[in-house]
Design an enzyme around this catalytic site. Structure first.
Site, PDB file in Angstrom:
ATOM      1  N   HIS A 102       0.590   2.500   0.898  1.00 13.23           N
ATOM      2  CA  HIS A 102      -0.553   2.455   1.228  1.00 13.23           C
ATOM      3  C   HIS A 102      -0.149   0.834   0.665  1.00 13.23           C
ATOM      4  CE1 HIS A 102      -1.450   6.072  -0.137  1.00 13.23           C
ATOM      5  NE2 HIS A 102      -2.574   6.066   0.297  1.00 13.23           N
ATOM      6  N   ASP A 105       0.958   0.134  -3.321  1.00 10.28           N
ATOM      7  CA  ASP A 105       1.757   1.277  -3.298  1.00 10.28           C
ATOM      8  C   ASP A 105       2.922   0.130  -3.661  1.00 10.28           C
ATOM      9  OD1 ASP A 105       0.228   3.727  -2.608  1.00 10.28           O
ATOM     10  OD2 ASP A 105       1.329   3.565  -1.432  1.00 10.28           O
ATOM     11  N   ASP A 297       0.203  14.581   8.372  1.00 14.37           N
ATOM     12  CA  ASP A 297       1.174  14.252   6.984  1.00 14.37           C
ATOM     13  C   ASP A 297       1.892  16.099   7.082  1.00 14.37           C
ATOM     14  OD1 ASP A 297      -0.031  11.989   6.970  1.00 14.37           O
ATOM     15  OD2 ASP A 297      -1.008  11.860   5.432  1.00 14.37           O
TER      16      ASP A 297
HETATM   17  C1  XLS Z   1      -4.572  12.020  -0.310  1.00 10.70           C
HETATM   18  C2  XLS Z   1      -4.232  11.570   1.198  1.00 10.70           C
HETATM   19  C3  XLS Z   1      -3.941  10.531   1.091  1.00 10.70           C
HETATM   20  C4  XLS Z   1      -3.486   9.831   2.773  1.00 10.70           C
HETATM   21  C5  XLS Z   1      -3.551   8.214   2.749  1.00 10.70           C
HETATM   22  O1  XLS Z   1      -5.078  13.500  -0.030  1.00 10.70           O
HETATM   23  O2  XLS Z   1      -3.526  12.805   1.916  1.00 10.70           O
HETATM   24  O3  XLS Z   1      -2.513  10.409   0.390  1.00 10.70           O
HETATM   25  O4  XLS Z   1      -2.662  10.441   3.061  1.00 10.70           O
HETATM   26  O5  XLS Z   1      -4.093   7.828   2.178  1.00 10.70           O
HETATM   27 NI    NI Z   2      -2.390  12.451   3.526  1.00  8.71          NI
END
Ligand code: XLS
Ligand code: NI
Ligand code: NI
Length: 442
Positions: A102, A105, A297
């Site tokens: 981000h 970050d 993810d």
């Molecule tokens: C939150 C999300 C976040 C996104 C990125 O639950 O997983 O981490 O992946 O903003």
């Molecule tokens: Ni995420």
């Protein structure tokens, strides 16, 4: 540059016989599986936020981790630079080809938007140099438009257009950086794009705002010639009670409504899938069916905790069928497995970050072997195909071509006394086939 993870790495591949906890047992990056190396299939990425920006605090307790750059001592830009050095030391030692961040970050928010932008630009310069030095690539960038109190009522879905404007400015700036760093994707996760109570919410207005915002993002992508994929990350709730990007099917309906279904794909998070009441593989199959599969993810939740615990995936049984659905859909193009994962608060030794990632990478690598085995031996796909085979017959084709109406079928069933008998779905047999592939994977 001082070494932070002293005495650890680079992490070698030693094979399944190894007892070395700081070695890979399954992730052998150059090993070829179905014509591509493991590295090319899996496209692993490390997230900056949970790994380096988070200090191990939770709502009941202070930070526990040994992350000196997060202590409020000294110049925030010097601390951001130290954090980045350690992050790239980790990426390089682990041997992950990608990372994600981000904007906030990697650089601290300034007193004004202009100062935030210049802080970020300084750190993007440094990231570019670290990337050139280590060969680490950017899987995706994203703007953090949920932490700041200004976004408490949403970013794009805020009742105040000035907040929308601020979020737009932040996203534009972060897209520029992602473009410059040759990011493979740009992600938008709508953490506050939802609502707590209808008593104060005009839902139709908020959805139109989000549709407008995303059309602006897509327009800007084309204006600057960014070739990566724009991804939305579905999540059902948390932090808001009702989140507009609930799951993949909801996102697809939304994209269609605002004319974006050919421009935006999804970034599916393992535990967001389970929180929305679906299997991880279901979300992937849904995205593949709609042609909007983008990236993953890679994390998991806890069966007994109903929130986003962001744990490292560690179950080959759970991950294998999800990877199978990805391979069947053609595999990743711009996406990859990004570890949106965090250590437990008590895992506070420096090398714990390696243990988490090594286990997760080995789990996904082994799941890839299982998925490849299932594809090569083809029993599941052959069963699926056979189950629908009658749709290639005359009546099946006529129905799907629109040549038969309800009344036609009524007449046909009456005339021929059609009375089909149910056939076995063989679920347990198929589950056994999956288990056998898990046993075989080596
Ligand atoms: C939150 C999300 C976040 C996104 C990125 O639950 O997983 O981490 O992946 O903003
Ligand atoms: Ni995420
Ligand atoms: Ni999440």
């Amino acid at each position: 540059m001082s070494e932070f993870f002293q005495g650890v790495g680079p992490i070698p591949y030693e094979g399944p016989g190894s007892d070395n906890p700081l070695a890979f047992r399954w992730y052998d990056r150059d090993r070829v599986v179905l014509g591509k190396s493991m590295e090319e299939h899996l496209r692993f990425g490390v997230c900056y936020w949970h790994s380096f920006a988070w200090d191990g605090s939770d709502i009941f307790g202070a930070g526990t981790f040994d992350r000196p750059w997060n202590l409020p001592i000294g110049d925030p830009m010097d601390r951001a630079a130290a954090k980045m050095e350690m992050a790239f030391e980790f990426f390089e030692k682990l041997g992950a080809p990608f990372f994600s961040f981000h904007d906030r970050d990697i650089a601290p928010e300034g007193a004004t938007f202009a100062e935030s932008c210049s802080n970020f630009d300084v750190m993007v310069d440094k990231a570019e140099a670290h990337m050139a030095r280590t060969g680490t690539r950017l899987l995706w960038g994203t703007a953090q438009a949920f932490y700041q109190p200004r976004y408490a009522a949403g970013a794009a879905t805020n009742p105040n257009p000035l907040v929308f404007a601020h979020a737009a400015a932040q996203v534009k700036h972060c897209m520029d950086a992602t473009h410059r760093l040759k990011g493979a994707n740009y992600v938008l996760w709508g953490g506050r794009e939802g609502y707590e109570t209808l008593l104060n919410t005009d839902m139709a207005q908020e959805l139109d705002q989000l549709g407008r915002f995303l059309n602006m993002v897509v327009q800007y992508k084309h204006d600057i010639g960014f070739e990566g994929t724009i991804l939305l990350e579905p999540k059902p709730q948390e932090p808001t009670k009702h989140q507009y990007d609930y799951d993949t099917a909801t996102v697809y309906g939304f994209l269609q409504r605002y004319g974006l279904e050919n421009e935006i794909k999804v970034n599916i998070e393992g535990n967001h899938a389970t929180l929305s009441g679906h299997d991880f593989a279901h979300e992937i199959a849904t995205a593949v069916s709609f042609g909007i599969f983008g990236s993953i993810d890679a994390n998991r939740g806890d069966d007994r905790l109903g929130w986003d615990t962001d744990q490292f995936p560690n179950s080959v049984d759970q991950m294998s069928f999800a990877v199978y659905e990805i391979l069947k859909g053609g595999g990743f193009t711009t996406g990859g497995f990004m570890f949106d994962t965090k250590l437990r608060r008590q895992s506070l030794a420096r090398d714990d970050l390696f243990h988490g990632h090594i286990g997760a990478m080995d789990t996904m690598a082994r799941a890839l072997l299982v998925a490849a085995d299932l594809i090569e031996n083809n029993q599941i796909e052959a069963f699926r195909r056979e189950r629908y085979a009658a749709w290639s017959g005359e009546m099946g084709r006529d129905i799907m071509a629109g040549n038969l109406s309800l009344a036609d079928l009524h007449a046909r069933v009456l005339a021929d006394n059609i009375d089909p008998k149910p056939v076995t779905g063989r679920q347990e047999m198929l589950e056994n086939l999956l288990n056998r592939a898990i046993e075989r994977a080596k």
